[in-house]
Scaffold this motif. Sequence first.
Motif, PDB file in Angstrom:
ATOM      1  N   VAL A   1      34.923  52.689  36.346  1.00 33.83           N
ATOM      2  CA  VAL A   1      35.546  51.770  35.396  1.00 33.83           C
ATOM      3  C   VAL A   1      35.132  52.133  33.967  1.00 33.83           C
ATOM      4  O   VAL A   1      35.956  52.140  33.049  1.00 33.83           O
ATOM      5  CB  VAL A   1      35.175  50.315  35.734  1.00 33.83           C
ATOM      6  N   ARG A   2      33.871  52.460  33.786  1.00 34.89           N
ATOM      7  CA  ARG A   2      33.389  52.828  32.443  1.00 34.89           C
ATOM      8  C   ARG A   2      34.031  54.115  31.938  1.00 34.89           C
ATOM      9  O   ARG A   2      34.124  54.326  30.729  1.00 34.89           O
ATOM     10  CB  ARG A   2      31.870  52.994  32.457  1.00 34.89           C
TER      11      ARG A   2
ATOM     12  N   ASP B   1      30.403  43.508  34.415  1.00 37.10           N
ATOM     13  CA  ASP B   1      29.728  44.069  33.237  1.00 37.10           C
ATOM     14  C   ASP B   1      30.398  45.362  32.785  1.00 37.10           C
ATOM     15  O   ASP B   1      30.577  45.588  31.581  1.00 37.10           O
ATOM     16  CB  ASP B   1      28.253  44.334  33.537  1.00 37.10           C
ATOM     17  N   ALA B   2      30.761  46.211  33.733  1.00 38.75           N
ATOM     18  CA  ALA B   2      31.419  47.476  33.392  1.00 38.75           C
ATOM     19  C   ALA B   2      32.788  47.233  32.770  1.00 38.75           C
ATOM     20  O   ALA B   2      33.169  47.884  31.787  1.00 38.75           O
ATOM     21  CB  ALA B   2      31.560  48.351  34.633  1.00 38.75           C
ATOM     22  N   MET B   3      33.540  46.275  33.324  1.00 33.42           N
ATOM     23  CA  MET B   3      34.828  45.923  32.742  1.00 33.42           C
ATOM     24  C   MET B   3      34.657  45.412  31.321  1.00 33.42           C
ATOM     25  O   MET B   3      35.390  45.801  30.407  1.00 33.42           O
ATOM     26  CB  MET B   3      35.522  44.866  33.615  1.00 33.42           C
TER      27      MET B   3
ATOM     28  N   VAL C   1      36.364  47.244  28.248  1.00 32.18           N
ATOM     29  CA  VAL C   1      37.514  46.555  27.666  1.00 32.18           C
ATOM     30  C   VAL C   1      37.154  45.916  26.327  1.00 32.18           C
ATOM     31  O   VAL C   1      37.778  46.193  25.297  1.00 32.18           O
ATOM     32  CB  VAL C   1      38.073  45.498  28.637  1.00 32.18           C
ATOM     33  N   ARG C   2      36.154  45.065  26.313  1.00 28.34           N
ATOM     34  CA  ARG C   2      35.815  44.377  25.070  1.00 28.34           C
ATOM     35  C   ARG C   2      34.916  45.214  24.176  1.00 28.34           C
ATOM     36  O   ARG C   2      35.008  45.124  22.953  1.00 28.34           O
ATOM     37  CB  ARG C   2      35.169  43.032  25.379  1.00 28.34           C
TER      38      ARG C   2
ATOM     39  N   PHE D   1      43.978  46.880  28.575  1.00 26.33           N
ATOM     40  CA  PHE D   1      43.739  46.141  29.813  1.00 26.33           C
ATOM     41  C   PHE D   1      44.987  45.350  30.168  1.00 26.33           C
ATOM     42  O   PHE D   1      45.603  44.718  29.311  1.00 26.33           O
ATOM     43  CB  PHE D   1      42.568  45.178  29.632  1.00 26.33           C
ATOM     44  N   LEU D   2      45.346  45.383  31.455  1.00 27.44           N
ATOM     45  CA  LEU D   2      46.458  44.586  31.967  1.00 27.44           C
ATOM     46  C   LEU D   2      45.993  43.776  33.161  1.00 27.44           C
ATOM     47  O   LEU D   2      45.511  44.329  34.151  1.00 27.44           O
ATOM     48  CB  LEU D   2      47.625  45.491  32.378  1.00 27.44           C
ATOM     49  N   GLY D   3      46.153  42.453  33.082  1.00 29.00           N
ATOM     50  CA  GLY D   3      45.893  41.576  34.212  1.00 29.00           C
ATOM     51  C   GLY D   3      47.209  41.092  34.791  1.00 29.00           C
ATOM     52  O   GLY D   3      48.124  40.738  34.039  1.00 29.00           O
ATOM     53  N   VAL D   4      47.324  41.090  36.120  1.00 26.09           N
ATOM     54  CA  VAL D   4      48.575  40.730  36.797  1.00 26.09           C
ATOM     55  C   VAL D   4      48.357  39.500  37.674  1.00 26.09           C
ATOM     56  O   VAL D   4      47.463  39.496  38.527  1.00 26.09           O
ATOM     57  CB  VAL D   4      49.097  41.901  37.652  1.00 26.09           C
TER      58      VAL D   4
END
Length: 206
Positions: free
Chosen positions: A38-39, A67-69, A73-74, A80-83
């Motif tokens: 993810v990182r 934490d990795a997200m 992302v931030r 980032f896309l959330g579905v």
Amino acid sequence: MAETVALIDYGAGNLHSVENALRTVGAAVQVTADPDAVRAADRIVLPGVGSFRACARGLTAIPGLVDAMDERVRGGGVPFLGVCVGMQLLADRGLEHGVTRGLGWIGGEVRAIERTDPAIKVPHMGWNDVAPTAHAGTVLEEGEAYYLHSYHFAADDPQTIAAMTDHGGGIVAAVARDNLLGVQFHPEKSQAYGLALLTRFLEWRP
């Protein structure tokens, strides 16, 4: 070298259909729950089907994943896309089966759709409009998409509402801020409209 899209695998239900849709539009998809992967990703997609509580627990149960997200992302600013429930998890909390904490990336809470008219069915299921707001950015366009949900995102800040739909009243169809985009509908089930949205997500430079 193609950018990598980390598709978060946390037992959320619609993983493979989202993966197939992303691959259809040419994404280099890595299905993963590995914080290191993810990182290293260039873009992150968080799917989700089921209850807010079950999805939140599934996500937080994987050591180091949230934490990795957050770092990527931030901290790193990657798109980032959330579905569906993946979008709802951006909220501070969900009220399904009690109060459950969300990621808290976009202020608000996820509440049950109120049926004010007996003719309005819950869950909200099927094709409905996507009406972008002035805050929609470049990824969302007007059209019709496929929805399946009984809870909706009640955003604290109207400027984070990127699109609306109408189901017995206004319901948030998408939220967005900076490099974050969440859609209540299912792009992977929305045929040409959904594939076009995923294509624009891959081209997005927030």
